[in-house]
Each structure stands twice: as C-alpha cells, then as structure tokens.
Design a protein around this motif. Structure first.
Motif, PDB file in Angstrom:
ATOM      1  N   ALA A 263       0.837  -1.206   0.000  1.00 37.20           N
ATOM      2  CA  ALA A 263       0.000   0.000   0.000  1.00 37.20           C
ATOM      3  C   ALA A 263       0.872   1.256   0.000  1.00 37.20           C
ATOM      4  O   ALA A 263       0.635   2.195  -0.776  1.00 37.20           O
ATOM      5  N   LEU A 264       1.904   1.269   0.837  1.00 39.61           N
ATOM      6  CA  LEU A 264       2.749   2.455   0.926  1.00 39.61           C
ATOM      7  C   LEU A 264       3.581   2.634  -0.347  1.00 39.61           C
ATOM      8  O   LEU A 264       3.760   3.758  -0.841  1.00 39.61           O
ATOM      9  N   GLY A 265       4.054   1.529  -0.894  1.00 48.36           N
ATOM     10  CA  GLY A 265       4.821   1.585  -2.142  1.00 48.36           C
ATOM     11  C   GLY A 265       3.981   2.229  -3.233  1.00 48.36           C
ATOM     12  O   GLY A 265       4.443   3.108  -3.965  1.00 48.36           O
ATOM     13  N   GLN A 266       2.734   1.793  -3.336  1.00 48.78           N
ATOM     14  CA  GLN A 266       1.837   2.324  -4.353  1.00 48.78           C
ATOM     15  C   GLN A 266       1.566   3.811  -4.115  1.00 48.78           C
ATOM     16  O   GLN A 266       1.571   4.624  -5.044  1.00 48.78           O
ATOM     17  N   TYR A 267       1.369   4.162  -2.840  1.00 47.68           N
ATOM     18  CA  TYR A 267       1.105   5.559  -2.467  1.00 47.68           C
ATOM     19  C   TYR A 267       2.257   6.456  -2.935  1.00 47.68           C
ATOM     20  O   TYR A 267       2.050   7.500  -3.548  1.00 47.68           O
ATOM     21  N   LEU A 268       3.484   6.006  -2.682  1.00 50.62           N
ATOM     22  CA  LEU A 268       4.641   6.830  -3.071  1.00 50.62           C
ATOM     23  C   LEU A 268       4.815   6.873  -4.591  1.00 50.62           C
ATOM     24  O   LEU A 268       5.214   7.893  -5.144  1.00 50.62           O
ATOM     25  N   LYS A 269       4.486   5.747  -5.244  1.00 53.62           N
ATOM     26  CA  LYS A 269       4.565   5.742  -6.714  1.00 53.62           C
ATOM     27  C   LYS A 269       3.580   6.762  -7.267  1.00 53.62           C
ATOM     28  O   LYS A 269       3.885   7.529  -8.180  1.00 53.62           O
ATOM     29  N   ASP A 270       2.361   6.783  -6.687  1.00 53.17           N
ATOM     30  CA  ASP A 270       1.339   7.726  -7.145  1.00 53.17           C
ATOM     31  C   ASP A 270       1.807   9.173  -6.989  1.00 53.17           C
ATOM     32  O   ASP A 270       1.384  10.051  -7.729  1.00 53.17           O
ATOM     33  N   TYR A 271       2.671   9.412  -6.007  1.00 56.36           N
ATOM     34  CA  TYR A 271       3.181  10.771  -5.813  1.00 56.36           C
ATOM     35  C   TYR A 271       4.415  11.049  -6.670  1.00 56.36           C
ATOM     36  O   TYR A 271       5.083  12.054  -6.505  1.00 56.36           O
ATOM     37  N   GLY A 272       4.773  10.101  -7.511  1.00 52.29           N
ATOM     38  CA  GLY A 272       5.862  10.325  -8.464  1.00 52.29           C
ATOM     39  C   GLY A 272       7.262  10.112  -7.922  1.00 52.29           C
ATOM     40  O   GLY A 272       8.224  10.586  -8.523  1.00 52.29           O
ATOM     41  N   TYR A 273       7.411   9.433  -6.806  1.00 48.36           N
ATOM     42  CA  TYR A 273       8.765   9.181  -6.275  1.00 48.36           C
ATOM     43  C   TYR A 273       9.458   8.083  -7.074  1.00 48.36           C
ATOM     44  O   TYR A 273       8.798   7.185  -7.610  1.00 48.36           O
ATOM     45  N   GLU A 274      10.802   8.146  -7.115  1.00 45.26           N
ATOM     46  CA  GLU A 274      11.568   7.028  -7.709  1.00 45.26           C
ATOM     47  C   GLU A 274      11.599   5.953  -6.655  1.00 45.26           C
ATOM     48  O   GLU A 274      12.471   5.926  -5.787  1.00 45.26           O
ATOM     49  N   THR A 275      10.599   5.120  -6.705  1.00 46.31           N
ATOM     50  CA  THR A 275      10.436   4.190  -5.597  1.00 46.31           C
ATOM     51  C   THR A 275      10.074   2.794  -6.088  1.00 46.31           C
ATOM     52  O   THR A 275       9.601   2.610  -7.217  1.00 46.31           O
ATOM     53  N   ASP A 276      10.338   1.821  -5.251  1.00 43.66           N
ATOM     54  CA  ASP A 276       9.816   0.475  -5.492  1.00 43.66           C
ATOM     55  C   ASP A 276       9.746  -0.206  -4.139  1.00 43.66           C
ATOM     56  O   ASP A 276      10.123   0.373  -3.119  1.00 43.66           O
TER      57      ASP A 276
END
Ligand code: AMP
Length: 428
Positions: A263-276
């Motif tokens: 859930a948190l990974g998806q949240y940060l992806k939605d905010y455009g972070y370089e994340t996984d």
C-alpha cells in the motif's frame, strides 16, 4: 565448550599474513585498515580456533571471515568452506564480496539459494566447489534430496546466527551439521548471543572457542542521528512525504507487513517518487531486480518489510524510516544499521503512534540521544495492558483513558501481539 577472550589483535592487514592476492584485492577496494572486529577475528580464526563474534551491524564482519577463509583455502589445497546466511539477499551480497576478493585466486564458488534453478545448483555442488555460500533452507534441501555429503568442508561460517534461529532454521542447521565430515573450524557471527545461539554454537563448535565482542556490538553507531516522531496513525502518510522531500540520498522505509508495504509503495509511486518495494511475497526475480535498481541508484526510496532489515549493505542509504515499528525489538537495531555504515553518517526517523506503547518501550535502549518531536500536539500513548482493561471493566465505564505510566504494566502483559490481526498478515 570453553569460551575464552582473544589475546591476539593486529591493527594492520599487512601483519596478518593474508594471501598476497587478497592484499591486492583490498587495495582495489580502497580498504586499508582493519575494523575493530577484523583486527581480532582475522588473526584468531587464522590460528584455527573457533570464533564467536558478536558484531555490530556494518562492522565489516563479511570481510572478517572472507579474508580468513580465502587465506585458509589458499594454504590448504583440498579444503572447502561453507558460509550460511539467513536470507537470499544476504547470501547474494556475501557471494559478491567473495567474488571481488578472489578475482585473482583460482577458487571455485557456488551460490545455493532458493528462488533460482535447483538443477544448476546440484550440478555445481556435485563438482565440489571450494566455496559454498548458501541459505540453510536450500542447502538442506539439496543435502536431503540428493544425499550429498559435505566432505572436506574445513571451515563453516554461520552468519547472522540469531536471525537464522529466529527464522526457524535450527532443524536445517542440525541436518547440515550431520552431513559435515572430518575436523573443521566454525566461525559464528551474531548481533546478539542468547540461549538459542549458544545451543547452536555447542552443536557446531569445538572445545575451545574465542568470543569477540565489539564494545558497541549491541548499540547503534555514533554517526547515526535519530529522530522520533510522535503522531497519529492518520498523519503518517503526509509526514512521510515531508520527510522524503527533506531527505538527501537513498532511503529505506520499513513497514510492518507485506500488505502495508504494498500500500505504501503504491502511495509513493502515485506521488511520483523514484520508488519500489520489496517483501517476501515477490518472486526471486522481482526481488533481485528491485535490489539491483536500488543498489545502482535508479530507485531512491525503497519501501520494505523486515526481509531486508538485516545485513544488507548499500552504502548510499543515508536514511532509514521506521514507518511501522517492527515486531521484535532487535529488528529495530538491524533496520537502523542499514544506514551510517562503515564510517558514513546517516539518519533514522521513527514514527510512533499512540498504540505503539509496548514496542516503543522495548526499543528505548536503541533510541538514546534521539530527538523526540510531538507532531500531534494531542499525542498520548494508549494503554492496552491487561490490568488497564480489567480496571476499566470493573469500573463499568466505557470512557477511554490513556496514560504514559500505564505502559509499564503493558510491557509485562503477555497477551496481545500473537493473537492480534497482525499475526495473520505476512510480515516479511
Ligand atoms: P559488513 O559489516 O560486512 O556488512 O560491512 C559493512 C561495510 O563496510 C561494507 O561496505 C564493507 O565494504 C565496508 N568495510 C568492511 N571492512 C572495511 C574496512 N576495513 N575499512 C573500510 N570499509 C570496510
């Protein structure tokens, strides 16, 4: 088993009589001076004694045993070594360090972990590689199904022994021990030395054992700056964005279970972070890709479970965020040990909500000197102790009260975590 304190300590690699190819490899790696644990563990293990090292996370323990093993393998032509690590990621990391060190040495090495083709590993194992880096589960599977014996294994390393036992690997370790033949030396590394670690040490080790205990083994490193944020659960996501925007360098955000991680990974992806994100529910291929991209800096923010809390060594991790507290206090120490490694500075930010009373008490010992910030001015710990619930029932009141003092009895109560909804969620 007689435990002794080591008398040997050498403060330069040159004095240790290491294989010349290893000295060259160290130079290439720009490593010039042994760390505290290396200055004791290397000369003592080269002397042939069994060693238990209670090593601080990021203390340089991989090189401590790798340099010693490779020197032994260079001296004894027929000798082999087995290194056991608790997770696939750790085993891969250790394997890489060995490959880098023995680039100029004719030492055959094999990585034995789950999630990759078993048949290739069996073929490699049948050729008796001089060096095996393995997780206990997969090693045990190969030994059982293929009736392999670990012949000529003269050195065995049990890395992160406490973690392995926490993960339930004691039976696998016992089978592995049964398949070893001949005299051998055991080097055991662990962040803590409790009863279960001691019993495995008894099983594997000889009569005389050197115990090396780095002075700060069970404390965070001094270069780590810690911050505790006291806030309501509903404020966590927003605050995380603020912290990530302010942070420089790589970040690992630890969550409590696979579901929260997703859930948190998806949240940060939605905010455009370089994340996984990474957790034990992903395929090995996915886990490898995420770790590779994180190491190479393509991912700046890695959302994770405690799967990678231990041992992972990525130098550019400048920040660790404990978004959820862990389920075991020692995991907290391991999590924050992912930053401020090998002399670098780092910061650990810990989110604490009113219902974290019990675990917050338990991790206090690792939070000495931490700056505490009350993000939520109304913040108060919720007392979930049995005593409190009992008193509430007696008084016949439904009114919710909370107190900081009450957490004393909370830490004594045995009810709770095991039966909570969290227990059903996949943690790692
Ligand atoms: P470890 O505790 O084995 O995970 O090692 C932590 C980090 O310290 C790794 O990045 C190593 O390359 C680094 N390291 C290990 N030994 C030394 C040393 N003697 N000097 C500087 N860095 C080191």
């Amino acid at each position: 088993m007689k435990i002794e304190t080591p008398t040997l300590r050498l403060n330069s690699f040159a004095e240790m009589n290491l294989e010349p190819a290893l000295m060259r490899a160290l130079q290439k790696m720009s490593i010039s001076k042994p760390t505290a644990i290396q200055s004791e563990a290397i000369p003592n293990s080269l002397n042939g004694t069994d060693v238990i090292a209670i090593a601080q996370t990021g203390s340089g323990k991989t090189l401590a045993y790798a340099l010693s093993i490779l020197t032994t393998l260079a001296k004894k032509e027929a000798a082999r070594a087995l290194v056991l690590a608790p997770s696939r990621e750790m085993a891969q990391q250790i394997y890489k360090v060995f490959l880098e060190l023995c680039a100029e040495m004719p030492v055959s090495a094999c990585l034995v972990i789950g999630g990759s083709t078993g048949s290739k590993q069996i073929n490699q194992l049948k050729k008796n590689p001089r060096l095996i880096i393995a997780t206990p589960g997969r090693m045990n599977d190969h030994l059982m199904t293929n009736k392999l014996l670990l012949q000529n294994v003269e050195v065995i390393v049990i890395d992160e022994a406490d973690r392995m036992l926490d993960m339930g690997f004691a039976p696998q370790l016992k089978t592995i021990q049964n398949t070893l033949r001949g005299a051998r030396q055991t080097l055991m590394f662990s962040a803590s030395f409790g009863k279960n670690v001691e019993s495995i040490a008894q099983l594997f080790m000889n009569h005389k054992v050197m115990m090396i205990r780095s002075a700060q083994a069970e404390a965070p490193v001094a270069a780590l700056k810690q911050k505790v944020l006291l806030l309501d659960r509903t404020m966590k996501n927003d605050r995380l964005l603020d912290e990530l925007n302010a942070a420089r360098g790589g970040v690992i955000v630890f969550t409590g279970n696979q579901e929260n991680c997703e859930a948190l990974g998806q949240y940060l992806k939605d905010y455009g972070y370089e994340t996984d994100l990474i957790h034990g529910g992903l395929s090995q291929g996915q886990r490898n890709r995420v770790m590779r991209e994180f190491r190479e800096g393509e991912i700046r923010v890695l959302v994770a479970t405690d799967l990678i809390a231990r041992g992972l060594d990525v130098p550019h991790v400048d920040n660790v965020v404990n978004f959820d507290l862990p389920f075991q206090a020692e995991d907290f120490l391991h999590r924050i040990g992912r930053t401020a490694r090998a002399g670098r500075s780092g910061q650990a930010i810990t989110f604490v909500t009113p219902s974290d009373t019990r675990m917050y008490k338990k991790i206090q010992m690792y939070l000495k000197g931490a700056e505490e910030i009350k993000v939520d001015p109304q913040f108060e710990f919720i007392d979930r102790s049995r005593k409190f619930r009992f008193e509430k029932k007696e008084a016949g009141t439904g009114k919710q009260t909370s107190s900081k003092q009450g957490s004393k009895s909370a830490s004594k109560g045995k009810s709770g975590s095991g039966k909570s909804g969290f227990a059903k969620k996949k943690r790692q």
